[in-house]
Design a protein around this motif. Structure first.
Motif, PDB file in Angstrom:
ATOM      1  N   ALA A  78       0.839  -1.200   0.000  1.00  0.00           N
ATOM      2  CA  ALA A  78       0.000   0.000   0.000  1.00  0.00           C
ATOM      3  C   ALA A  78       0.876   1.253   0.000  1.00  0.00           C
ATOM      4  CB  ALA A  78      -0.917   0.009   1.223  1.00  0.00           C
ATOM      5  N   GLU A  79       0.509   2.202  -0.850  1.00  0.00           N
ATOM      6  CA  GLU A  79       1.200   3.484  -0.927  1.00  0.00           C
ATOM      7  C   GLU A  79       0.235   4.560  -0.456  1.00  0.00           C
ATOM      8  OE1 GLU A  79       3.019   4.256  -4.775  1.00  0.00           O
ATOM      9  OE2 GLU A  79       3.238   2.090  -5.097  1.00  0.00           O
ATOM     10  N   LEU A  80       0.422   4.991   0.793  1.00  0.00           N
ATOM     11  CA  LEU A  80      -0.464   5.986   1.384  1.00  0.00           C
ATOM     12  C   LEU A  80      -0.257   7.330   0.699  1.00  0.00           C
ATOM     13  CD1 LEU A  80      -2.503   6.806   3.563  1.00  0.00           C
ATOM     14  CD2 LEU A  80      -0.552   7.222   5.079  1.00  0.00           C
ATOM     15  N   VAL A  81      -1.351   7.907   0.221  1.00  0.00           N
ATOM     16  CA  VAL A  81      -1.317   9.228  -0.404  1.00  0.00           C
ATOM     17  C   VAL A  81      -2.115  10.165   0.497  1.00  0.00           C
ATOM     18  CG1 VAL A  81      -1.926  10.586  -2.443  1.00  0.00           C
ATOM     19  CG2 VAL A  81      -1.173   8.203  -2.702  1.00  0.00           C
ATOM     20  N   GLN A  82      -1.420  11.130   1.070  1.00  0.00           N
ATOM     21  CA  GLN A  82      -2.093  12.111   1.927  1.00  0.00           C
ATOM     22  C   GLN A  82      -2.920  13.048   1.043  1.00  0.00           C
ATOM     23  OE1 GLN A  82      -2.344  12.073   5.123  1.00  0.00           O
ATOM     24  NE2 GLN A  82      -0.803  10.491   5.511  1.00  0.00           N
ATOM     25  N   PRO A  83      -4.068  13.456   1.528  1.00  0.00           N
ATOM     26  CA  PRO A  83      -4.922  14.330   0.722  1.00  0.00           C
ATOM     27  C   PRO A  83      -4.229  15.664   0.423  1.00  0.00           C
ATOM     28  CG  PRO A  83      -5.953  13.811   2.842  1.00  0.00           C
ATOM     29  CD  PRO A  83      -4.629  13.148   2.811  1.00  0.00           C
ATOM     30  N   SER A  84      -4.363  16.106  -0.809  1.00  0.00           N
ATOM     31  CA  SER A  84      -3.830  17.402  -1.208  1.00  0.00           C
ATOM     32  C   SER A  84      -4.845  18.474  -0.832  1.00  0.00           C
ATOM     33  CB  SER A  84      -3.587  17.418  -2.714  1.00  0.00           C
ATOM     34  OG  SER A  84      -3.232  18.718  -3.133  1.00  0.00           O
ATOM     35  N   ARG A  85      -4.359  19.612  -0.479  1.00  0.00           N
ATOM     36  CA  ARG A  85      -5.251  20.735  -0.139  1.00  0.00           C
ATOM     37  C   ARG A  85      -5.443  21.672  -1.334  1.00  0.00           C
ATOM     38  NH1 ARG A  85      -6.758  18.055   3.869  1.00  0.00           N
ATOM     39  NH2 ARG A  85      -5.638  18.118   5.826  1.00  0.00           N
ATOM     40  N   ASP A  86      -4.865  21.313  -2.492  1.00  0.00           N
ATOM     41  CA  ASP A  86      -4.935  22.154  -3.672  1.00  0.00           C
ATOM     42  C   ASP A  86      -6.225  21.876  -4.438  1.00  0.00           C
ATOM     43  OD1 ASP A  86      -4.575  23.636  -5.947  1.00  0.00           O
ATOM     44  OD2 ASP A  86      -2.777  22.580  -6.624  1.00  0.00           O
ATOM     45  N   PRO A  87      -7.188  22.807  -4.412  1.00  0.00           N
ATOM     46  CA  PRO A  87      -8.455  22.586  -5.102  1.00  0.00           C
ATOM     47  C   PRO A  87      -8.421  22.986  -6.582  1.00  0.00           C
ATOM     48  CG  PRO A  87      -8.562  24.639  -3.908  1.00  0.00           C
ATOM     49  CD  PRO A  87      -7.193  24.045  -3.625  1.00  0.00           C
ATOM     50  N   ARG A  88      -7.241  23.344  -7.094  1.00  0.00           N
ATOM     51  CA  ARG A  88      -7.174  23.833  -8.477  1.00  0.00           C
ATOM     52  C   ARG A  88      -7.153  22.710  -9.499  1.00  0.00           C
ATOM     53  NH1 ARG A  88      -2.050  27.409  -7.818  1.00  0.00           N
ATOM     54  NH2 ARG A  88      -1.656  25.618  -6.496  1.00  0.00           N
ATOM     55  N   THR A  89      -6.613  21.536  -9.139  1.00  0.00           N
ATOM     56  CA  THR A  89      -6.560  20.426 -10.090  1.00  0.00           C
ATOM     57  C   THR A  89      -7.065  19.147  -9.436  1.00  0.00           C
ATOM     58  OG1 THR A  89      -4.281  19.880  -9.515  1.00  0.00           O
ATOM     59  CG2 THR A  89      -4.599  21.389 -11.373  1.00  0.00           C
ATOM     60  N   VAL A  90      -7.546  18.239 -10.262  1.00  0.00           N
ATOM     61  CA  VAL A  90      -8.032  16.948  -9.786  1.00  0.00           C
ATOM     62  C   VAL A  90      -6.819  16.086  -9.437  1.00  0.00           C
ATOM     63  CG1 VAL A  90      -9.341  14.877 -10.379  1.00  0.00           C
ATOM     64  CG2 VAL A  90     -10.069  17.117 -11.255  1.00  0.00           C
ATOM     65  N   HIS A  91      -6.854  15.483  -8.267  1.00  0.00           N
ATOM     66  CA  HIS A  91      -5.767  14.643  -7.781  1.00  0.00           C
ATOM     67  C   HIS A  91      -6.350  13.435  -7.051  1.00  0.00           C
ATOM     68  CE1 HIS A  91      -6.899  17.664  -4.803  1.00  0.00           C
ATOM     69  NE2 HIS A  91      -6.756  16.685  -3.928  1.00  0.00           N
ATOM     70  N   PHE A  92      -5.492  12.471  -6.755  1.00  0.00           N
ATOM     71  CA  PHE A  92      -5.916  11.295  -5.992  1.00  0.00           C
ATOM     72  C   PHE A  92      -6.491  11.775  -4.667  1.00  0.00           C
ATOM     73  CE2 PHE A  92      -5.310   7.873  -2.973  1.00  0.00           C
ATOM     74  CZ  PHE A  92      -5.761   6.776  -3.684  1.00  0.00           C
ATOM     75  N   GLY A  93      -7.671  11.278  -4.314  1.00  0.00           N
ATOM     76  CA  GLY A  93      -8.337  11.662  -3.075  1.00  0.00           C
ATOM     77  C   GLY A  93      -9.300  12.827  -3.233  1.00  0.00           C
ATOM     78  N   ALA A  94      -9.262  13.507  -4.378  1.00  0.00           N
ATOM     79  CA  ALA A  94     -10.142  14.661  -4.592  1.00  0.00           C
ATOM     80  C   ALA A  94     -11.568  14.214  -4.873  1.00  0.00           C
ATOM     81  CB  ALA A  94      -9.634  15.500  -5.768  1.00  0.00           C
ATOM     82  N   THR A  95     -12.498  15.097  -4.558  1.00  0.00           N
ATOM     83  CA  THR A  95     -13.899  14.921  -4.920  1.00  0.00           C
ATOM     84  C   THR A  95     -14.166  15.848  -6.099  1.00  0.00           C
ATOM     85  OG1 THR A  95     -14.479  14.372  -2.645  1.00  0.00           O
ATOM     86  CG2 THR A  95     -16.280  15.077  -4.091  1.00  0.00           C
ATOM     87  N   VAL A  96     -14.701  15.289  -7.168  1.00  0.00           N
ATOM     88  CA  VAL A  96     -14.875  16.017  -8.427  1.00  0.00           C
ATOM     89  C   VAL A  96     -16.329  15.937  -8.860  1.00  0.00           C
ATOM     90  CG1 VAL A  96     -14.093  16.207 -10.811  1.00  0.00           C
ATOM     91  CG2 VAL A  96     -12.573  15.214  -9.090  1.00  0.00           C
ATOM     92  N   THR A  97     -16.880  17.067  -9.253  1.00  0.00           N
ATOM     93  CA  THR A  97     -18.230  17.087  -9.812  1.00  0.00           C
ATOM     94  C   THR A  97     -18.110  17.400 -11.297  1.00  0.00           C
ATOM     95  OG1 THR A  97     -19.174  17.819  -7.715  1.00  0.00           O
ATOM     96  CG2 THR A  97     -20.528  18.143  -9.693  1.00  0.00           C
ATOM     97  N   ILE A  98     -18.786  16.567 -12.091  1.00  0.00           N
ATOM     98  CA  ILE A  98     -18.805  16.772 -13.546  1.00  0.00           C
ATOM     99  C   ILE A  98     -20.239  16.978 -14.007  1.00  0.00           C
ATOM    100  CG2 ILE A  98     -16.699  15.434 -13.966  1.00  0.00           C
ATOM    101  CD1 ILE A  98     -18.518  13.087 -14.883  1.00  0.00           C
ATOM    102  N   GLU A  99     -20.368  17.664 -15.127  1.00  0.00           N
ATOM    103  CA  GLU A  99     -21.671  17.784 -15.772  1.00  0.00           C
ATOM    104  C   GLU A  99     -21.547  17.175 -17.155  1.00  0.00           C
ATOM    105  OE1 GLU A  99     -24.831  21.151 -17.241  1.00  0.00           O
ATOM    106  OE2 GLU A  99     -23.762  21.483 -15.353  1.00  0.00           O
ATOM    107  N   ARG A 100     -22.363  16.169 -17.400  1.00  0.00           N
ATOM    108  CA  ARG A 100     -22.315  15.445 -18.677  1.00  0.00           C
ATOM    109  C   ARG A 100     -23.084  16.197 -19.765  1.00  0.00           C
ATOM    110  NH1 ARG A 100     -20.504  10.064 -18.465  1.00  0.00           N
ATOM    111  NH2 ARG A 100     -20.025   9.365 -16.344  1.00  0.00           N
ATOM    112  N   ASP A 101     -22.889  15.748 -20.999  1.00  0.00           N
ATOM    113  CA  ASP A 101     -23.564  16.350 -22.157  1.00  0.00           C
ATOM    114  C   ASP A 101     -25.083  16.427 -21.979  1.00  0.00           C
ATOM    115  OD1 ASP A 101     -21.179  16.608 -23.521  1.00  0.00           O
ATOM    116  OD2 ASP A 101     -21.420  14.755 -24.667  1.00  0.00           O
ATOM    117  N   ASP A 102     -25.642  15.416 -21.311  1.00  0.00           N
ATOM    118  CA  ASP A 102     -27.100  15.369 -21.155  1.00  0.00           C
ATOM    119  C   ASP A 102     -27.596  16.157 -19.942  1.00  0.00           C
ATOM    120  OD1 ASP A 102     -26.328  13.796 -19.018  1.00  0.00           O
ATOM    121  OD2 ASP A 102     -27.217  11.940 -19.790  1.00  0.00           O
ATOM    122  N   GLY A 103     -26.687  16.895 -19.289  1.00  0.00           N
ATOM    123  CA  GLY A 103     -27.076  17.732 -18.158  1.00  0.00           C
ATOM    124  C   GLY A 103     -26.952  17.073 -16.791  1.00  0.00           C
TER     125      GLY A 103
END
Length: 155
Positions: A78-103
């Motif tokens: 196991a390779e522990l990845v500490q959460p990044s505090r940088d909200p500018r780019t998507v990274h491991f551990g990040a929560t990302v919201t997407i909007e698809r073509d169909d809305g």
């Protein structure tokens, strides 16, 4: 028929070791929660293995031993990845919201393979969508299944 149970000549049953669970060839990245889940699985399986041995449950011993081998291996690499505090780019551990073509809007947290559960909003870092999202920023367009999606939030 499974080779886990093999009839002996005298009519009894003999148990072979069950085949090992397949292990992913990808790096075993884990969040702190994912590492805790692996550690808990190892402890639980150690108890189950001991209980199965004590009760003479040979099938239970075989199952617990197989699963224990898997989780011990996952713990060892196991390779522990500490959460990044940088909200500018998507990274491991990040929560990302997407909007698809169909809305449709979907929110995913990018996590390790063993802790991923898409039905609960967690996506393994090796999934095609996660790979498309990693390193991207709000407003970027990514391939998402058979269409495209825009990243609308990163947390």
């Amino acid at each position: 028929m499974s080779r886990a149970f093999v009839k002996e000549q005298d009519g009894g049953e003999a148990f072979e070791d069950l085949p090992d669970r397949p292990v992913s060839p990808h790096p075993n990245l884990v969040t702190p929660e994912g590492l805790r889940q692996i550690e808990e699985a190892v402890e639980r399986l150690r108890r189950e293995h001991g209980e199965a041995q004590a009760s003479g449950d040979r099938a239970g011993v075989a199952r617990a031993a197989r699963d224990l081998r898997y989780w011990q291996h996952r713990l060892s690499n196991a390779e522990l990845v500490q959460p990044s505090r940088d909200p500018r780019t998507v990274h491991f551990g990040a929560t990302v919201t997407i909007e698809r073509d169909d809305g449709r809007r979907q929110t995913w947290r990018i996590v390790g393979e063993d802790e991923a559960d898409p039905a609960r909003g967690t996506l393994p870092h090796v999934a095609p969508l996660a790979q498309a999202l990693l390193g991207k920023s709000v407003g970027d367009i990514v391939e998402a299944g058979h269409g495209q999606a825009e990243i609308v939030a990163i947390g």
